[in-house]
Design an enzyme around this catalytic site. Structure first.
Site, short mmCIF file in Angstrom:
data_model
loop_
_atom_site.label_atom_id
_atom_site.label_comp_id
_atom_site.label_asym_id
_atom_site.label_seq_id
_atom_site.Cartn_x
_atom_site.Cartn_y
_atom_site.Cartn_z
CG HIS A 85 -2.06 -0.90 1.18
ND1 HIS A 85 -3.17 -0.66 0.40
CD2 HIS A 85 -2.30 -2.06 1.82
CE1 HIS A 85 -4.04 -1.64 0.57
NE2 HIS A 85 -3.54 -2.51 1.42
CG ASP B 215 -6.84 -3.46 1.66
OD1 ASP B 215 -6.19 -4.32 1.05
OD2 ASP B 215 -6.45 -2.94 2.72
CD GLU C 36 -4.83 -8.93 4.57
OE1 GLU C 36 -4.84 -8.11 3.62
OE2 GLU C 36 -4.19 -8.73 5.61
CG HIS D 170 -4.07 -7.06 0.17
ND1 HIS D 170 -3.70 -5.88 0.77
CD2 HIS D 170 -3.06 -7.41 -0.65
CE1 HIS D 170 -2.49 -5.55 0.32
NE2 HIS D 170 -2.09 -6.46 -0.56
#
Length: 161
Positions: A69, A76, A140, A143
């Protein structure tokens, strides 16, 4: 809630535009809800501080090394239906539960903590994002990286923001 704009590097933004087109083709009226995109290093440090000393400290990248990020190459996100309601993915965004990722899905389904439609919603998100050129993070459901993290970190320098 939160900022009205999400920032990405140009190549990641181009892939997101492709994902938007693919989603519209497959599910007209559906759209993405972006939770997080480029993130300043100071914000990464605050996130890391929040989980320091807990069993979840490995879930948040060290700001000295940087998160994908921080480089502007990660997203996300989730999908919303034609009414604007986020699809049920079985856990909240940023959940530390094992069922938030692929490894815990089968066990959670077997034990009634996830339902098949929730896994199908995750598969839709992953399929669209992969077709657009993103790489999913297996732990996740929300993500996605525009390029591999090891490629990003090969430069050895964090962005100035």
């Amino acid at each position: 809630c939160g900022a009205k704009r999400a920032y990405l590097k140009t190549m990641a933004a181009q892939k997101l535009r492709k994902a938007i087109r693919l989603l519209q083709q497959e599910k007209p009226g559906y759209r993405f809800i972006v939770y997080d995109a480029a993130r300043p290093v100071y914000a990464q440090a605050l996130l890391r501080q929040t989980v320091a000393g807990t069993p979840f400290s490995d879930f948040v990248s060290n700001p000295k090394r940087g998160s994908v990020h921080n480089f502007g190459y990660a997203l996300d996100l989730t999908i919303a239906d034609e009414k604007g309601n986020a699809l049920d993915m079985g856990t909240d965004f940023d959940s530390f539960e094992s069922r938030a990722g692929e490894q815990g899905e089968a066990d959670a389904l077997k034990n009634g903590f996830l339902q098949e439609f929730q896994i199908e919603n995750r598969r839709l998100l992953k399929r669209i994002m992969k077709k657009a050129g993103f790489l999913p993070l297996s732990s996740e459901w929300w993500h996605f990286n525009a390029i591999p993290s090891k490629t990003i970190r090969a430069t050895g320098e964090l962005p100035p923001f």
